[in-house]
Design a protein around this motif. Structure first.
Motif, short mmCIF file in Angstrom:
data_model
loop_
_atom_site.label_atom_id
_atom_site.label_comp_id
_atom_site.label_asym_id
_atom_site.label_seq_id
_atom_site.Cartn_x
_atom_site.Cartn_y
_atom_site.Cartn_z
N SER A 143 -44.87 -19.38 -74.41
CA SER A 143 -44.45 -19.84 -75.82
C SER A 143 -43.31 -18.99 -76.14
CB SER A 143 -45.57 -19.50 -76.62
OG SER A 143 -46.77 -20.08 -76.47
N GLY A 144 -42.70 -18.23 -75.29
CA GLY A 144 -41.47 -17.31 -75.53
C GLY A 144 -41.47 -16.33 -74.66
N GLU A 145 -40.22 -15.71 -74.51
CA GLU A 145 -39.99 -14.78 -73.35
C GLU A 145 -39.60 -13.63 -74.07
OE1 GLU A 145 -35.82 -16.45 -74.22
OE2 GLU A 145 -38.03 -17.07 -74.38
N GLN A 146 -39.91 -13.39 -75.30
CA GLN A 146 -39.69 -12.28 -75.93
C GLN A 146 -40.17 -12.48 -77.68
OE1 GLN A 146 -35.83 -10.54 -76.38
NE2 GLN A 146 -34.81 -12.63 -76.55
N GLY A 147 -40.48 -11.49 -78.37
CA GLY A 147 -40.80 -11.62 -79.80
C GLY A 147 -42.25 -11.81 -79.93
N PRO A 148 -42.72 -12.07 -81.06
CA PRO A 148 -44.22 -12.21 -81.24
C PRO A 148 -45.14 -13.15 -80.55
CG PRO A 148 -42.95 -12.93 -83.28
CD PRO A 148 -42.04 -12.34 -82.29
N ALA A 149 -44.28 -14.28 -80.21
CA ALA A 149 -44.81 -15.36 -79.49
C ALA A 149 -44.53 -15.19 -77.89
CB ALA A 149 -44.11 -16.76 -80.04
N CYS A 150 -44.14 -14.08 -77.57
CA CYS A 150 -43.99 -13.84 -76.08
C CYS A 150 -45.34 -14.25 -75.32
CB CYS A 150 -43.52 -12.44 -75.98
SG CYS A 150 -43.26 -12.26 -74.30
N SER A 151 -45.04 -14.85 -74.22
CA SER A 151 -46.05 -15.23 -73.31
C SER A 151 -45.79 -14.14 -71.83
CB SER A 151 -46.23 -16.67 -72.59
OG SER A 151 -46.64 -17.16 -73.89
N THR A 152 -46.64 -13.21 -71.64
CA THR A 152 -46.18 -12.18 -70.40
C THR A 152 -47.23 -12.68 -69.52
OG1 THR A 152 -45.41 -10.62 -71.92
CG2 THR A 152 -46.23 -10.00 -69.87
N LEU A 153 -46.82 -12.62 -68.21
CA LEU A 153 -47.52 -12.70 -66.81
C LEU A 153 -47.36 -11.15 -66.29
CD1 LEU A 153 -46.38 -15.91 -64.84
CD2 LEU A 153 -48.41 -15.52 -66.29
N GLN A 154 -48.41 -10.67 -66.58
CA GLN A 154 -48.62 -8.96 -65.97
C GLN A 154 -49.43 -9.15 -64.48
OE1 GLN A 154 -47.77 -6.06 -67.65
NE2 GLN A 154 -47.88 -5.59 -65.77
N LEU A 155 -48.43 -8.62 -63.52
CA LEU A 155 -48.56 -8.63 -62.12
C LEU A 155 -49.57 -7.38 -61.87
CD1 LEU A 155 -45.39 -9.84 -60.62
CD2 LEU A 155 -46.81 -11.36 -62.06
N THR A 156 -50.58 -7.57 -61.09
CA THR A 156 -51.56 -6.41 -60.81
C THR A 156 -52.16 -6.76 -59.49
OG1 THR A 156 -53.32 -5.38 -61.71
CG2 THR A 156 -53.54 -7.75 -61.92
N GLY A 157 -52.69 -5.61 -59.00
CA GLY A 157 -53.19 -5.68 -57.56
C GLY A 157 -52.21 -5.52 -56.34
N ARG A 158 -52.46 -6.18 -55.30
CA ARG A 158 -51.64 -5.87 -53.93
C ARG A 158 -50.41 -6.77 -54.32
NH1 ARG A 158 -54.93 -7.24 -48.69
NH2 ARG A 158 -53.08 -6.49 -47.94
N PRO A 159 -49.13 -6.50 -53.94
CA PRO A 159 -47.93 -7.13 -54.44
C PRO A 159 -47.85 -8.58 -53.95
CG PRO A 159 -47.51 -4.92 -53.34
CD PRO A 159 -49.00 -5.13 -53.27
N PHE A 160 -47.29 -9.36 -54.65
CA PHE A 160 -47.21 -10.75 -54.64
C PHE A 160 -45.97 -11.26 -55.38
CE2 PHE A 160 -49.99 -10.10 -58.01
CZ PHE A 160 -49.46 -11.06 -58.97
N THR A 161 -45.51 -12.51 -55.11
CA THR A 161 -44.67 -13.11 -55.91
C THR A 161 -45.44 -13.97 -57.08
OG1 THR A 161 -42.95 -13.60 -54.30
CG2 THR A 161 -42.82 -14.99 -55.98
N ALA A 162 -44.82 -13.76 -58.18
CA ALA A 162 -45.63 -14.36 -59.52
C ALA A 162 -45.64 -15.85 -59.54
CB ALA A 162 -44.81 -13.79 -60.63
N VAL A 163 -44.69 -16.67 -59.44
CA VAL A 163 -44.57 -18.14 -59.33
C VAL A 163 -43.79 -18.62 -58.21
CG1 VAL A 163 -44.15 -19.88 -60.87
CG2 VAL A 163 -44.66 -17.88 -61.92
N ALA A 164 -44.29 -19.66 -57.58
CA ALA A 164 -43.59 -20.29 -56.66
C ALA A 164 -43.71 -21.57 -56.91
CB ALA A 164 -44.34 -20.15 -55.30
N VAL A 165 -42.48 -22.38 -56.70
CA VAL A 165 -42.34 -23.88 -56.83
C VAL A 165 -42.03 -24.24 -55.19
CG1 VAL A 165 -40.95 -25.86 -57.65
CG2 VAL A 165 -41.71 -23.78 -59.12
#
Length: 534
Positions: A143-165
């Motif tokens: 919904s947005g990369e910053q500001g009040p409507a920001c959508s954040t993917l918070q990475l946790t656990g063992r290391p990985f790549t967040a998104v892959a196409v």
């Protein structure tokens, strides 16, 4: 003359002067930025008719037309795809919910090349493994990369790549080095210059307009020796730059055939000299187009990992990998990942992608925050704010165009061609006030990276310093750029400093202000600039 007439005349003259001044002021107010510059490059400059004039080397090489870089081959607006699924944060692990929504949209039918977008509602989504887009026409949108409507993917656990196409393992394409379909010929020209768009072949039978081909430059013993890459040694052990018997491939599409002469859709980023390449000669091989993911995108997201004050040789979190065709990422803010964004395939746009690292990378080797290892890739208005990284680093044997446009790089880091003979890179209006831009022979660094780049251009950039060198039989250019020019020897060698690149109008920006945008406007018209936000 009656007094009234003289007074009227003076009044009209004053009004005329005011109108002229207003008009002049208005013209000055809307003058393009390049109009304030006075320097002109001898290698590319606007002619009397406004069209670009290109100077060539004695062999016929020229700065290539970089305007084919980007989504759909440049000058095409990134699409806005309708939302088909919406996901809201749960406060727990949201990986399965996001992947399930992506899979659901991936199963929908294609409509004009698209299936739909998965929208992440505002909030923080915790994910513990990679979200994969493996189907054509699917978009992951925040919904947005910053500001009040920001959508954040918070990475946790063992290391990985967040998104892959990318295609999943079971459907992975054979890639760019597919076996030939049985149709192949060879180039008969003694020399094909860099920047050329046509060449002569021995036989056109079996080839047709629209076919996808590989132009395969053979790595011969003679060429390796000519490039002075036959004596790489590190720690007493020989290093291999490029293996004799391998090839450096450029994927193109046939745009026209006239007699035995083939014209391709995108200019060639490398030169082909039969003096060093015969035998076996440069082959032209018809292939089935690779089955890459197409029309997929990642946009309007914030991606964040835990701080990583470690070496990139250790397991680490990354942000995005795109292996596709006609794909994009835009409006992403990425915090604390490492080796953050990588792309392969062709016709990819990365737009307004910002990478920030506060945790300083540890070690002499560095992570590549952008790894643009695709042909026809455009990084537009991207940025990196980090120390001890490579802002941008190209990999091995990538055939351009690769364009870095209006980038802002902050930190004691550098952007560079990294290894093993890629060609056709443009740094266009890049700013790195505390960093460097490098196109050089890396010698035995890495595992024999050697000559990393040929036929590249640094255009109207500003950096703390530059190391830019000319490979044997090729040229790199520094034009209209500001910053200290440095020389250097080949690493781990006792030889003197290597030949510097062609430097033109140093410390004085040239016209046009942007080479990429000028070439794009000339090829497709001004609407193409508006399509990509200019």
């Amino acid at each position: 003359m009656p007094k009234q007439n003289r007074k009227t005349k003076r009044t009209l003259k004053a009004v005329f002067q005011i109108l002229c001044l207003a008009l002049l002021t208005g013209v000055l107010a809307v003058r393009p930025a390049w109009a304030e510059q006075r320097a002109v490059s001898e290698w590319i400059y606007p002619g009397p008719d406004g069209k670009l004039v290109y100077k060539t080397t004695p062999a016929g090489d020229r700065i290539m037309d970089f305007s084919h870089a980007g989504y759909k081959g440049g000058g095409v607006p990134l699409p806005t795809v309708p939302v088909k699924q919406t996901v809201r944060p749960t406060g727990g692990d949201d990986t399965a919910a996001i992947q399930s929504a992506v899979d659901a949209v991936s199963a929908m039918p294609l409509e004009d090349g698209f299936r739909g977008a998965v929208l992440l509602a505002p909030g923080t989504f915790t994910i513990s493994r990679t979200i994969t887009i493996a189907a054509d026409g699917v978009v992951l949108r925040g919904s947005g990369e910053q500001g009040p409507a920001c959508s954040t993917l918070q990475l946790t656990g063992r290391p990985f790549t967040a998104v892959a196409v990318r295609r999943t393992a079971g459907r992975r394409p054979r890639g760019d080095i597919q076996p030939p379909e049985g149709v192949q010929t060879e180039i008969t020209d003694a020399y094909v210059p860099s920047g050329a768009q046509s060449f002569t072949v021995a036989d056109v039978n079996g080839l047709a307009v629209g076919d996808t081909i590989l132009i395969r430059k053979p790595v011969t013993e003679a060429w390796v020796k000519f490039m002075q890459m036959d004596d790489l040694v590190r720690d007493g052990r020989p290093q291999t730059w490029l293996a004799v018997g391998s090839t450096v491939d450029a994927e193109r599409r046939i745009a026209a055939i006239r007699g035995s002469r083939i014209t391709v859709d995108v200019p060639l980023s490398d030169s082909y000299d039969s003096k060093w390449l015969n035998p076996p000669g440069v082959k032209v091989v018809k292939i089935t187009p690779p089955q890459r993911v197409s029309n997929a995108g990642v946009e309007f997201l914030h991606i964040q990992s835990p701080p990583q004050p470690i070496s990139h040789t250790q397991p680490h979190f990354s942000a995005l990998r795109i292996s596709g065709q006609d794909c994009w990422a835009r409006n992403l803010i990425i915090d604390e990942t490492m080796n953050s964004v990588g792309a392969s395939g062709c016709r990819i746009t990365l737009e307004k992608v910002s990478i920030n690292r506060k945790a300083r990378h540890q070690g002499s080797s560095r992570p590549a925050e952008f790894a643009p290892n695709a042909s026809q890739i455009l990084l537009n208005r991207c940025s990196v704010n980090a120390d001890n990284v490579w802002f941008v680093a190209t990999g091995a044997q990538v055939s351009g165009p690769i364009v870095i446009l209006n980038a802002d790089f902050r930190g004691d880091s550098r952007a560079e061609a990294h290894q093993r003979w890629s060609t056709g890179l443009l740094f266009d209006n890049v700013t790195a006030p505390d960093g460097s831009l490098e196109l050089r022979n890396r010698g035995s660094m890495g595992s024999g990276h050697g000559w990393a780049m040929g036929w590249a251009v640094i255009w109207n950039c500003t950096a703390k310093d530059y190391i830019v060198q000319n490979p044997p039989g090729a040229v790199n250019w520094v034009i209209g750029s500001v910053g200290q020019l440095k020389t250097a020897a080949r690493p781990f060698a006792s030889r003197p400093d290597l030949p510097a690149a062609i430097v033109d109008a140093h410390a004085t920006p040239v016209v046009p202000q942007s080479l990429y945008l000028a070439q794009l406007a000339e090829r497709l018209g001004p609407q193409a600039l508006q399509n990509i936000g200019y």
